[in-house]
Enzyme design. Structure first.
Site, PDB file in Angstrom:
ATOM      1  CD  GLU A   1      -2.571   1.778   0.422  1.00 12.36           C
ATOM      2  OE1 GLU A   1      -2.936   2.969   0.417  1.00 12.36           O
ATOM      3  OE2 GLU A   1      -2.933   0.946  -0.437  1.00 12.36           O
TER       4      GLU A   1
ATOM      5  CG  HIS B   1      -0.752   2.133  -5.025  1.00 11.35           C
ATOM      6  ND1 HIS B   1      -0.592   2.210  -6.399  1.00 11.35           N
ATOM      7  CD2 HIS B   1      -2.000   2.621  -4.775  1.00 11.35           C
ATOM      8  CE1 HIS B   1      -1.690   2.707  -6.953  1.00 11.35           C
ATOM      9  NE2 HIS B   1      -2.543   2.973  -5.986  1.00 11.35           N
TER      10      HIS B   1
ATOM     11  CG  HIS C   1      -8.500   4.769  -6.867  1.00 13.72           C
ATOM     12  ND1 HIS C   1      -7.888   5.984  -6.707  1.00 13.72           N
ATOM     13  CD2 HIS C   1      -7.515   3.843  -6.759  1.00 13.72           C
ATOM     14  CE1 HIS C   1      -6.591   5.810  -6.515  1.00 13.72           C
ATOM     15  NE2 HIS C   1      -6.340   4.519  -6.556  1.00 13.72           N
TER      16      HIS C   1
ATOM     17  CG  HIS D   1      -9.351  -9.228 -16.979  1.00 13.76           C
ATOM     18  ND1 HIS D   1      -9.858  -9.802 -18.114  1.00 13.76           N
ATOM     19  CD2 HIS D   1     -10.403  -8.625 -16.369  1.00 13.76           C
ATOM     20  CE1 HIS D   1     -11.157  -9.559 -18.195  1.00 13.76           C
ATOM     21  NE2 HIS D   1     -11.510  -8.842 -17.144  1.00 13.76           N
TER      22      HIS D   1
END
Length: 303
Positions: free
Chosen positions: A61, A64, A129, A282
Site C-alpha cells: 500500500e 503504491h 479510483h 486482464h
C-alpha cells in the site's frame, strides 16, 4: 521528437510507463487486499512517515502511494511543458489537461477510500479510483502519440468520417468505461469467484440477485459480452462504410483482437481461481483496448 525535444521524448515515455505501473500497482493492492495496510492514515502510513510496524500489506500500500505521487509529478511536469511549448495546439493542450486532471482526481479519491468505513461506499469509490487511473493512462498515451505525430511532421492524406459515426464512437467509449467500472466493482466486492468455476453462466441462475456477489459477477459478464458484440458490429460497419481507410480498418481490427483477448483473459481468471497474474493480464488488456477506442473517438480524419 528525438532531434527537437530529446528530453521531452524521455519524459513522455517515462510518464507512460509510470502511469501503467501505477495502474498495475493499484490492482495489486486490491487483489492482495492491502488497501488498509497503512490504516486510516493518509498520506503518511500508520501516522508515521516511515512506519515501524511493517507488514507485506503495508509495503504494498505505501509503495503504491509513493509510485502514484511520483507519477503525478511526472504528469504535472509533462503537462506544464506541453502548455508552454504547444499551447496553440488545442488537442495537445486538452490531452495534457485531462492527463493531469484524472491523476489528481484518482489520487484524491484514493485518499477518501482510506477513511470510508461502509463497504458499499468504499467499493464504489475504489471502482471509480481504478477508472480514473485508466483514463489518465489513456490520456498520457494519446498525448505521447499526438506529440510524436506533430513533431515528426506527418502529412498523410486523411479524410473525415461522419459526425454520427464519431458520436457512436464516443458513446461506445462511455459504455466501455461503464463496463470497466462493473469489472472493478467485481474485484472490490470480492466477487471474482462468486460463481465458482462456472463459465459462462453462474450455475443454474441466469441473473442472480445484484444484492450478492454472484449477481455482480454476472452483471459484469453480460456487460462484457455486449461490449464484444458491439465491437464486432462496429468493425463490420467500418469494413462496409469505409473500405478505403486502411488506418481506420487496421485500428478497428486491433481493437477487436484486444476485446477478444479481454474475454479470454476473463475466462482465465475464473479457471485459475482468481490468480494474480491472470488478473494483471486482464487489467493490461482492457487498458490497451480502452486506449485504442479512445484514440479512435478523438480522430476526426483517417487515412
Amino acid at each position: 521528437m528525438q532531434k527537437q525535444y530529446p528530453y521531452l521524448r524521455v519524459l513522455t515515455w517515462l510518464t507512460v510507463f509510470g502511469s501503467y505501473l501505477m495502474l498495475i500497482h493499484g490492482s495489486i493492492v486490491t487483489i492482495t487486499e492491502s488497501g488498509q495496510g497503512c490504516g486510516n492514515s493518509w498520506p503518511v502510513c500508520k501516522g508515521q512517515l516511515i512506519p515501524e510496524d511493517v507488514s507485506i500489506e503495508t509495503v504494498i500500500e505505501y509503495s503504491h502511494r509513493i509510485v502514484s505521487g511520483a507519477v503525478g509529478f511526472l504528469i504535472l511536469l509533462l503537462a506544464v511543458w506541453c502548455w508552454i511549448s504547444f499551447w496553440k495546439n488545442s488537442k495537445i493542450r486538452w490531452l495534457a489537461f485531462w492527463s493531469l486532471f484524472f491523476v489528481v482526481l484518482q489520487g484524491a479519491l484514493g485518499a477518501l477510500t482510506v477513511v470510508f468505513q461502509g463497504d458499499f461506499e468504499r467499493n464504489a469509490a475504489l471502482a471509480l479510483h481504478f477508472g480514473f487511473s485508466l483514463v489518465s493512462l489513456a490520456s498520457v498515451i494519446l498525448l505521447n502519440i499526438e506529440l510524436r505525430q506533430m513533431l515528426k511532421g506527418e502529412n498523410k492524406t486523411r479524410f473525415p468520417i461522419s459526425r454520427n459515426f464519431r458520436l457512436f464512437l464516443w458513446i461506445y467509449v462511455l459504455y466501455t468505461y461503464a463496463v470497466v467500472y462493473t469489472g472493478a466493482l467485481v474485484r472490490h466486492a470480492e466477487a471474482t469467484m462468486a460463481c465458482g468455476y462456472h463459465v459462462p453462466l453462474c450455475g443454474p441462475q441466469l441473473l442472480p440477485s445484484l444484492a450478492n456477489p454472484a449477481g455482480i459477477q454476472m452483471l459484469h459478464r453480460y456487460a462484457a459480452v455486449s461490449l464484444w458484440l458491439i465491437m464486432l458490429v462496429l468493425l463490420l460497419l467500418i469494413l462496409v462504410k469505409y473500405p478505403d481507410r486502411k488506418q481506420l480498418k487496421k485500428t478497428s481490427w486491433t481493437a477487436f483482437i484486444f476485446i477478444t483477448l479481454q474475454a479470454v483473459s476473463g475466462v482465465i481468471i475464473v479457471l485459475s481461481g482468481g490468480q494474480l497474474l491472470a488478473a494483471l493480464l486482464h487489467t493490461t488488456v482492457i487498458s490497451i483496448f480502452f486506449t485504442i477506442i479512445l484514440y479512435m473517438a478523438t480522430q476526426k480524419n483517417w487515412s
